[in-house]
Design a protein around this motif. Structure first.
Motif, PDB file in Angstrom:
ATOM      1  N   PRO A 184      46.086  70.794  26.008  1.00  0.00           N
ATOM      2  CA  PRO A 184      46.467  71.779  27.109  1.00  0.00           C
ATOM      3  C   PRO A 184      45.707  71.873  28.272  1.00  0.00           C
ATOM      4  O   PRO A 184      45.939  72.446  29.432  1.00  0.00           O
ATOM      5  CB  PRO A 184      46.186  73.172  26.195  1.00  0.00           C
ATOM      6  CG  PRO A 184      45.464  72.711  24.930  1.00  0.00           C
ATOM      7  CD  PRO A 184      45.892  71.264  24.821  1.00  0.00           C
ATOM      8  N   HIS A 185      44.236  71.739  28.161  1.00  0.00           N
ATOM      9  CA  HIS A 185      43.439  71.855  29.262  1.00  0.00           C
ATOM     10  C   HIS A 185      43.487  70.819  30.368  1.00  0.00           C
ATOM     11  O   HIS A 185      43.293  70.989  31.573  1.00  0.00           O
ATOM     12  CB  HIS A 185      41.809  71.706  28.763  1.00  0.00           C
ATOM     13  CG  HIS A 185      41.622  70.190  28.386  1.00  0.00           C
ATOM     14  ND1 HIS A 185      41.992  69.815  26.931  1.00  0.00           N
ATOM     15  CD2 HIS A 185      41.041  69.221  28.762  1.00  0.00           C
ATOM     16  CE1 HIS A 185      41.644  68.602  26.649  1.00  0.00           C
ATOM     17  NE2 HIS A 185      41.136  68.148  27.733  1.00  0.00           N
ATOM     18  N   MET A 186      44.622  69.824  30.142  1.00  0.00           N
ATOM     19  CA  MET A 186      44.967  68.988  31.136  1.00  0.00           C
ATOM     20  C   MET A 186      46.359  69.186  32.045  1.00  0.00           C
ATOM     21  O   MET A 186      46.613  68.738  32.853  1.00  0.00           O
ATOM     22  CB  MET A 186      45.141  67.641  30.675  1.00  0.00           C
ATOM     23  CG  MET A 186      43.907  67.022  29.711  1.00  0.00           C
ATOM     24  SD  MET A 186      42.717  66.702  31.185  1.00  0.00           S
ATOM     25  CE  MET A 186      43.202  65.265  31.803  1.00  0.00           C
ATOM     26  N   ALA A 187      46.599  70.551  31.598  1.00  0.00           N
ATOM     27  CA  ALA A 187      48.021  71.200  32.253  1.00  0.00           C
ATOM     28  C   ALA A 187      47.792  71.148  33.635  1.00  0.00           C
ATOM     29  O   ALA A 187      46.942  71.866  34.050  1.00  0.00           O
ATOM     30  CB  ALA A 187      48.498  72.471  31.487  1.00  0.00           C
ATOM     31  N   THR A 188      48.896  70.763  34.589  1.00  0.00           N
ATOM     32  CA  THR A 188      48.987  70.754  36.090  1.00  0.00           C
ATOM     33  C   THR A 188      50.033  71.857  36.501  1.00  0.00           C
ATOM     34  O   THR A 188      49.968  71.983  37.613  1.00  0.00           O
ATOM     35  CB  THR A 188      49.196  69.631  36.463  1.00  0.00           C
ATOM     36  OG1 THR A 188      50.477  69.050  35.914  1.00  0.00           O
ATOM     37  CG2 THR A 188      48.299  68.463  36.433  1.00  0.00           C
ATOM     38  N   SER A 189      50.647  72.669  35.590  1.00  0.00           N
ATOM     39  CA  SER A 189      51.427  73.709  36.146  1.00  0.00           C
ATOM     40  C   SER A 189      51.778  74.622  34.752  1.00  0.00           C
ATOM     41  O   SER A 189      51.464  74.171  33.786  1.00  0.00           O
ATOM     42  CB  SER A 189      52.728  73.005  36.522  1.00  0.00           C
ATOM     43  OG  SER A 189      53.477  72.434  35.423  1.00  0.00           O
ATOM     44  N   PRO A 286      46.611  69.316  45.014  1.00  0.00           N
ATOM     45  CA  PRO A 286      46.079  68.259  44.115  1.00  0.00           C
ATOM     46  C   PRO A 286      45.845  68.572  42.667  1.00  0.00           C
ATOM     47  O   PRO A 286      45.806  69.790  42.343  1.00  0.00           O
ATOM     48  CB  PRO A 286      44.673  68.321  45.013  1.00  0.00           C
ATOM     49  CG  PRO A 286      44.842  68.832  46.360  1.00  0.00           C
ATOM     50  CD  PRO A 286      46.111  69.891  45.821  1.00  0.00           C
ATOM     51  N   THR A 287      45.841  67.694  41.980  1.00  0.00           N
ATOM     52  CA  THR A 287      46.045  67.753  40.441  1.00  0.00           C
ATOM     53  C   THR A 287      44.648  68.542  39.994  1.00  0.00           C
ATOM     54  O   THR A 287      44.901  69.624  39.081  1.00  0.00           O
ATOM     55  CB  THR A 287      45.836  66.328  39.945  1.00  0.00           C
ATOM     56  OG1 THR A 287      46.851  65.545  40.223  1.00  0.00           O
ATOM     57  CG2 THR A 287      45.608  66.589  38.198  1.00  0.00           C
ATOM     58  N   ALA A 288      43.381  68.285  40.466  1.00  0.00           N
ATOM     59  CA  ALA A 288      42.272  69.253  39.918  1.00  0.00           C
ATOM     60  C   ALA A 288      42.329  70.640  40.524  1.00  0.00           C
ATOM     61  O   ALA A 288      42.291  71.678  39.545  1.00  0.00           O
ATOM     62  CB  ALA A 288      41.128  68.761  40.822  1.00  0.00           C
ATOM     63  N   ILE A 289      42.982  71.035  41.544  1.00  0.00           N
ATOM     64  CA  ILE A 289      43.187  72.471  41.753  1.00  0.00           C
ATOM     65  C   ILE A 289      44.431  72.930  40.934  1.00  0.00           C
ATOM     66  O   ILE A 289      44.433  74.117  40.528  1.00  0.00           O
ATOM     67  CB  ILE A 289      43.824  72.427  43.386  1.00  0.00           C
ATOM     68  CG1 ILE A 289      42.560  72.121  44.047  1.00  0.00           C
ATOM     69  CG2 ILE A 289      43.917  73.948  43.594  1.00  0.00           C
ATOM     70  CD1 ILE A 289      42.785  72.168  45.563  1.00  0.00           C
ATOM     71  N   SER A 290      45.454  72.179  40.818  1.00  0.00           N
ATOM     72  CA  SER A 290      46.598  72.780  40.069  1.00  0.00           C
ATOM     73  C   SER A 290      46.114  73.002  38.580  1.00  0.00           C
ATOM     74  O   SER A 290      46.438  74.130  37.884  1.00  0.00           O
ATOM     75  CB  SER A 290      47.722  71.617  39.666  1.00  0.00           C
ATOM     76  OG  SER A 290      48.183  71.345  41.309  1.00  0.00           O
ATOM     77  N   THR A 294      46.152  76.879  36.933  1.00  0.00           N
ATOM     78  CA  THR A 294      46.997  76.908  35.880  1.00  0.00           C
ATOM     79  C   THR A 294      46.326  77.657  34.698  1.00  0.00           C
ATOM     80  O   THR A 294      46.720  78.478  34.160  1.00  0.00           O
ATOM     81  CB  THR A 294      47.814  75.559  35.094  1.00  0.00           C
ATOM     82  OG1 THR A 294      48.670  74.930  36.216  1.00  0.00           O
ATOM     83  CG2 THR A 294      48.550  75.808  34.034  1.00  0.00           C
ATOM     84  N   ILE A 295      45.151  76.819  34.380  1.00  0.00           N
ATOM     85  CA  ILE A 295      44.419  77.384  33.018  1.00  0.00           C
ATOM     86  C   ILE A 295      43.639  78.665  33.332  1.00  0.00           C
ATOM     87  O   ILE A 295      43.910  79.682  32.735  1.00  0.00           O
ATOM     88  CB  ILE A 295      43.247  76.287  33.019  1.00  0.00           C
ATOM     89  CG1 ILE A 295      43.908  75.146  32.434  1.00  0.00           C
ATOM     90  CG2 ILE A 295      42.400  76.842  31.799  1.00  0.00           C
ATOM     91  CD1 ILE A 295      45.055  75.219  31.359  1.00  0.00           C
ATOM     92  N   GLY A 296      43.515  79.147  34.731  1.00  0.00           N
ATOM     93  CA  GLY A 296      42.834  80.366  35.219  1.00  0.00           C
ATOM     94  C   GLY A 296      43.931  81.387  35.162  1.00  0.00           C
ATOM     95  O   GLY A 296      43.745  82.527  34.472  1.00  0.00           O
TER      96      GLY A 296
END
Length: 347
Positions: A184-189, A286-290, A294-296
């Motif tokens: 789940p920590h890899m979620a991008t949206s 960008p993926t890192a920002i997404s 998302t997690i935030g």
């Protein structure tokens, strides 16, 4: 006492599932099957109230009052993971446990086994680290402690339980345990987080019981495809929220304050908006920002509305009290065995 009530409840569950199995053998899908199965639906909502252990009530509420009940609803209409041509043991297993039928099992490989063992080792190591950090909880901020407790009992404990059951299921049957999480920590949206990475058993049962029927209902009512999807997503989150409220009621036996419901309504609304934006706006973050956004978002809304429910139910103190009781019971059994062996040796 805990064991006796748990055995009684799950015995009632097994009898109810056998009844459901044989009803389906005699009655085809449709109104009559729905009427005959309805008492089982009610029983499954009641049985968690008969269990007092915090661990066992969580398992019973999640597996039976939610997942099994939704599977039975689908079965009454001739849909879902349950079929009339299943054998009775498989029918009971698929109904009461988070497992799925694996028609064409993939042969296990040495590399896959190593990756699985490494994955379990990482989770166990992280579980130990989190447990050690909790020992210094008095020196940490309240929100940090609450987050660690939820991580420990909602994520790692469930993962350990499901991993253990998975080994038994795979060794004895041709069934495979459904995964609970997918990094789940890899979620991008939000859509990616809730739909493909977090609590996948719930996602898998909500899709055919709520989301897909709502899409059909709204579309047949004259609503176009995209608005139907947005509204169906929101309604699915609302149903999930209601079921979480019910589970926390089983756990705490307290009148709901509906914060958990608001958590899912907010996440459902924002997920629907996100889907609409992705359909109508080109380009992506960008993926890192997404991932950070998302997690935030999920963590902030969790701290605000979801995590406090664990504290309101006094969940963690009760959990550790059970750990102490289990430890004392195990120590007593050990002393009895040791004393018996020593007496036998002397005689």
């Amino acid at each position: 006492m805990y064991t006796v009530s748990f055995i009684y409840v799950w015995g009632l569950v097994m009898v109810s599932l056998c009844y459901t199995f044989y009803v389906a053998k005699l009655v085809g899908r449709g109104t009559m099957r729905q009427i005959l199965i309805f008492p089982v639906f009610l029983i499954f909502f009641i049985v968690p109230l008969l269990v007092s252990s915090i661990h066992l009530v969580c398992i019973t509420a999640f597996f039976i009052a939610w997942l099994a009940n939704f599977k039975i609803i689908l079965f009454a209409f001739g849909r879902g993971p349950l079929y009339s041509n299943l054998s009775l043991p498989v029918f009971v297993a698929v109904s009461s446990l988070p497992i799925k039928i694996q028609l064409s099992p993939k042969p296990s490989t040495l590399q896959g086994s190593r990756e699985g063992l490494l994955n379990y080792a990482k989770k166990f190591a992280l579980l130990v680290i989190v447990t050690k950090i909790i020992e210094y909880s008095s020196k940490l901020p309240d929100k940090a402690v609450l987050t660690l407790y939820v991580m420990l009992h909602s994520y790692f404990t469930l993962e350990v339980i499901l991993s253990t059951v998975s080994v038994v299921v795979r060794a004895t049957t041709n069934l495979e345990l459904e995964p609970q999480f997918n990094k789940p920590h890899m979620a991008t949206s939000l859509q990616n987080f809730w739909g493909r990475r977090w609590n996948l058993m719930v996602t898998g049962i909500l899709r055919p019981t709520v989301y897909e029927p709502m899409i059909q209902l709204l579309s047949s009512g004259g609503l176009s495809r995209n608005p139907s999807q947005y509204l169906a997503v929101f309604i699915t989150f609302a149903v999930s929220g209601l079921m979480h409220v019910l589970i926390f009621f089983y756990i705490g036996r307290l009148r709901p304050d509906w914060k958990v419901m608001w958590f899912f309504l907010i996440n459902g609304f924002c997920t629907s908006v996100e889907i609409a934006i992705k359909k109508n706006v080109k380009g992506r973050f960008p993926t890192a920002i997404s991932r950070v956004l998302t997690i935030g978002f999920v963590m902030v809304t969790s701290w605000w509305l979801f995590f406090p429910e664990f504290k309101r139910c006094n969940l963690f103190e009760r959990v550790f009290q059970e750990y102490v009781s289990i430890g004392a019971f195990a120590a007593g059994i050990k002393n009895i065995i040791t004393t018996s062996l020593f007496s036998a040796y002397r005689s």
